[in-house]
Design an enzyme around this catalytic site. Structure first.
Site, PDB file in Angstrom:
ATOM      1  N   ASP A 277      -5.027  -6.049  -5.147  1.00  0.00           N
ATOM      2  CA  ASP A 277      -3.581  -5.937  -4.948  1.00  0.00           C
ATOM      3  C   ASP A 277      -2.813  -6.823  -5.919  1.00  0.00           C
ATOM      4  O   ASP A 277      -1.840  -6.396  -6.538  1.00  0.00           O
ATOM      5  CB  ASP A 277      -3.204  -6.361  -3.512  1.00  0.00           C
ATOM      6  CG  ASP A 277      -3.445  -5.248  -2.506  1.00  0.00           C
ATOM      7  OD1 ASP A 277      -3.647  -4.092  -2.927  1.00  0.00           O
ATOM      8  OD2 ASP A 277      -3.421  -5.539  -1.292  1.00  0.00           O
TER       9      ASP A 277
ATOM     10  N   GLU B  21      -6.956  -0.170  -8.465  1.00  0.00           N
ATOM     11  CA  GLU B  21      -8.305   0.388  -8.625  1.00  0.00           C
ATOM     12  C   GLU B  21      -8.999  -0.204  -9.852  1.00  0.00           C
ATOM     13  O   GLU B  21     -10.175  -0.553  -9.808  1.00  0.00           O
ATOM     14  CB  GLU B  21      -8.261   1.919  -8.732  1.00  0.00           C
ATOM     15  CG  GLU B  21      -7.654   2.639  -7.536  1.00  0.00           C
ATOM     16  CD  GLU B  21      -8.265   2.244  -6.199  1.00  0.00           C
ATOM     17  OE1 GLU B  21      -9.402   1.736  -6.177  1.00  0.00           O
ATOM     18  OE2 GLU B  21      -7.592   2.417  -5.171  1.00  0.00           O
TER      19      GLU B  21
HETATM   20 ZN   LIG Z   1      -8.908  -1.203  -2.911  1.00  0.00          ZN
END
Ligand SMILES: [Zn+2]
Length: 782
Positions: A682, A619
């Site tokens: 990621d 995030e």
């Molecule tokens: Zn995301």
């Protein structure tokens, strides 16, 4: 009509399009069409184009405590937690070792396929619950949360923390009305017929349809009829709402965006009629047929298509689908729509109205807001070119098709609240997209609807059971380790000039974490005030749905000319997900995800950093992905990048576009551009979590790590912990839909793509250079 007012707006409509980034995709990404599968139903079904955004019938808090952190203060907090963490992780046995091991396929070389190595047996042995076409760790936690919520909703009385709560009473009544099958069957199609009468009938129905007024062609008025349906919570042709002005994010502004197609992906429309289109037309035709039955007539599902009224209805529905296909052709492409800097278009109401004279936009706005909207008011129209072309399309389309289409958009969202035969035809339709021929049990549907509509009430019940101050403190500490790791890593980012680096550091420091739930939900006075404008009956699920729609309208009106409330939450406390909001510059982790296997005191901290730590890093990295980077520390769309750094960034991300585009699901390639933001997140998230864990270990011992029989190192467990939160199964149909609609790459590639870019992974697992998990060419952005 737009329901993104409910959730604050543009970051939500862009959610589909990438600005507000979540950790995980839909609960079941395989069934996104119209949302008729109940595991995610409310979102998709009501507003196909804006699924996360609109249907959540939740309002934001108005006066909650602010979760901002002063770094210095947090150092003190971290200090107080040292003993707690150390003690716990020294003495507790590894109670989860068995489940970790049993998910793994130890016959596979981790350097060949790390996802298969860590999740192979999980996938091979998975029991997918009824109604789901995609299932994974997120679903398992979600299901556990639902079981708990069910138990809590079943408790007698309407007391919360010793006080009577009207909001709790409404939530429970909403649930019970939804479960009242007898009442739903007894009412039959009557509630929908009543709605159609309010709309002046439906042009597609035969004349003299019992219980429904005949549509009068001479009274058709595009603007008026369109507005009536937007007022009732539909969004034919476009969507409208109030959201932060991206260049001045503390101010809300009216925004218009393209919408109004039944599918979530324009690729599903084609000049040659596709299976999907035909299934869609058949669905509508069956609804028309059921509505037009004589009072003493009934049909069973098997015979429905042989009824004499079916074929004419099907022809008309095909016209609607063709019209939607024409709309899809003038849609701005999804990868362009997702780029805020390329779509920021501010005009006056008059300028906007002038490009689409087929619709009287002044009338529309005045009705929607129940007040006169000045022609000089500034609004945002991010999909501006769509509206220019829409005007021509409307001119070319015959009145009857427009009328058929508009009312279909009012009918669609209500089908879920009708008798079982409607559910059966919905299932038949959605199975084409999902590959699943089952539906989730009624209690789950009703629970999810209740949780969506009264998310802060169910959330209040939920957090009372699962959240302790200790959990909040510990996970807050983890966030600070992650934030520190990002800032600590900046000196190593060689491709960025110093001034840009400084601005990046400022932005990283400014990112606000929100953890668990908004505090105000535990105060029944505030909770009741929050839901005071919503009327709920204990007997009619259909009426409740209408009331929820009206409540959304009131909420939209209430947003006009109010400052943006940056304390609001856009996810319910029990959700198993997390998000970054660019206009709020915040990262949010609801209590639903602060649980095993993401975070678990009985696990080694290596696995917790790999689990929730990676989600937190993901995030945070969204703040610096290809779209997040366009917003500054205050959440405003502003270019704070040096030219050379911006060019270098583009080169870095191109590497990831190529890498992920090379992955295939079935015979389809992953869309490396569409998924870029998530892939950057990621990769950045995994790296940050690993670095944060190393930092943590400088202070603490993580002695609980050696799983029985495996003898894995802590660093290896970090990666296993990471991978296993992404163990996932999807039907082929669902996987194919995800490629079109989900900004997240398939889980297998989320895992293998990220580890194969990390040199330290290969060190930890001794992967020879040139093996699939240790390729010579590696991509790195952050
Ligand atoms: Zn995301």
């Amino acid at each position: 009509m737009a329901r993104w007012k409910k959730n604050g707006g543009s970051y939500w409509w862009r959610n589909n399009n990438g600005i507000t980034m979540t950790a995980n995709g839909e609960k079941d990404a395989g069934q996104p069409m119209l949302g008729w599968t109940e595991d995610q139903e409310d979102d998709y079904y009501l507003r196909p184009g804006l699924r996360f955004a609109l249907a959540r019938e939740k309002k934001q808090d108005r006066c909650l405590a602010i979760l901002t952190f002063v770094a210095f203060f947090m150092l003190v907090v971290i200090g107080t937690c040292i003993i707690v963490l150390t003690t716990r992780h020294y003495v507790k046995p590894c109670t989860v070792c068995d489940s970790v091991e049993s998910a793994m396929n130890l016959s596979v070389d981790p350097c060949q396929d790390f996802y298969e190595y860590t999740c192979g047996n999980w996938v091979a042995n998975v029991k997918v619950p009824e109604g789901y076409s995609k299932w994974g760790t997120f679903g398992e936690v979600y299901s556990r949360n639902n079981d708990l919520l069910l138990k809590l909703l079943a408790e007698e009385g309407y007391e919360y923390n010793g006080n009577h709560s009207e909001a709790l009473r409404k939530a429970k009544n909403y649930y019970h009305a939804c479960m009242n099958v007898t009442a739903i069957e007894e009412a039959g199609s009557a509630p929908l017929k009543q709605l159609l009468n309010q709309l002046g009938g439906w042009s597609i129905l035969p004349r003299n349809t019992p219980g429904i007024v005949d549509w009068d062609e001479t009274s058709f008025d595009l603007t008026r009829d369109l507005t009536s349906i937007h007022l009732k919570d539909g969004s034919p042709l476009f969507d409208m709402g109030i959201a932060p002005d991206e260049k001045n994010s503390s101010v809300g502004i009216i925004q218009f965006v393209q919408d109004g197609i039944g599918f979530n992906a324009i690729e599903l429309y084609s000049d040659n009629v596709t299976t999907h289109e035909e299934a869609y037309a058949a669905l509508g035709a069956k609804v028309v047929l059921l509505l037009s039955l004589a009072d003493d007539e009934s049909v069973v599902l098997e015979n429905i298509t042989s009824h004499s009224s079916y074929a004419p209805a099907l022809e008309r529905m095909r016209n609607i689908v063709e019209f939607e296909a024409n709309i899809s052709k003038i849609y701005m492409p999804k990868n362009l729509v997702r780029d805020p800097s390329k779509t920021y278009t501010k005009v006056t109401v008059k300028e906007f109205a002038d490009i689409i004279p087929q619709i009287n936009m002044t009338y529309y706005l005045n009705e929607m807001f129940a007040t006169a909207i000045s022609p000089d008011r500034k609004i945002l129209v991010p999909t501006f070119s769509y509206f220019v072309k829409l005007n021509d399309l409307l001119k070319q389309t015959d009145k009857r098709t427009l009328a058929d289409y508009l009312t279909w958009n009012a009918v669609k969202p209500t089908l879920r609240f009708l008798p079982k035969i409607y559910e059966d035809i919905i299932l038949k339709y959605s199975s084409v997209f999902s590959g699943s021929n089952t539906t989730v049990p009624l209690w789950q549907k009703c629970l999810q609807r209740t949780d969506n509509t009264f998310t802060f009430v169910t959330g209040a019940l939920f957090v009372r059971e699962v959240v302790t101050p200790q959990l909040k403190n510990e996970t807050q500490d983890l966030i600070h380790y992650i934030q520190d790791a990002f800032i600590g890593n900046l000196p190593n980012v060689t491709w960025m000039d110093d001034a840009t680096k400084e601005a990046a550091e400022e932005k990283a420091y400014a990112i606000k974490p929100k953890i668990g739930f908004p505090d105000w939900i535990e105060d029944t006075v505030q909770l009741d005030a929050y839901f005071k404008d919503i009327n709920i009956t204990a007997t009619s699920v259909f009426q409740n749905a209408m009331n929820v729609g009206h409540y959304s309208l009131l909420y939209l009106r209430d947003l006009l000319d109010k400052p943006v409330d940056k304390n609001e939450w856009h996810m319910g406390p029990s959700e198993v997900n997390a998000y970054y909001s660019a206009t709020f510059n915040e990262i949010v982790f609801p209590s639903g995800i602060l649980q095993a296997p993401f975070y678990d005191v009985s696990r080694p901290m290596s696995m917790n950093f790999g689990g929730i730590g990676m989600v937190m890093g993901h995030e945070l990295t969204h703040g610096f992905d290809n779209h997040g980077r366009e917003f500054d520390k205050d959440g405003n769309l502003r270019d704070w990048w040096g030219n050379a750094s911006a060019v270098a960034y583009k080169n870095k991300t191109d590497c990831m576009v190529d890498q992920y585009s090379s992955y295939k699901i079935g015979d389809k390639h992953v869309d490396g551009v569409f998924t870029l933001g998530e892939n950057i997140a990621d990769n950045g998230g995994l790296k940050l979590a690993y670095q944060a864990y190393q930092q943590w270990r400088e202070t603490f011992n993580d002695t609980m790590g050696l799983l029985s029989g495996l003898g894995m190192s802590q660093d290896q467990l970090f990666f296993v912990g990471f991978s296993q939160v992404w163990c996932s199964y999807a039907t082929p149909q669902s996987a194919e839909m995800s490629i079109l609609t989900d900004t997240h790459t398939a889980e297998k590639f989320r895992v293998n793509g990220a580890v194969s870019n990390m040199p330290v992974f290969s060190d930890v697992f001794n992967c020879p250079s040139g093996t699939p998990m240790n390729p010579k060419k590696k991509c790195e952005v952050w």
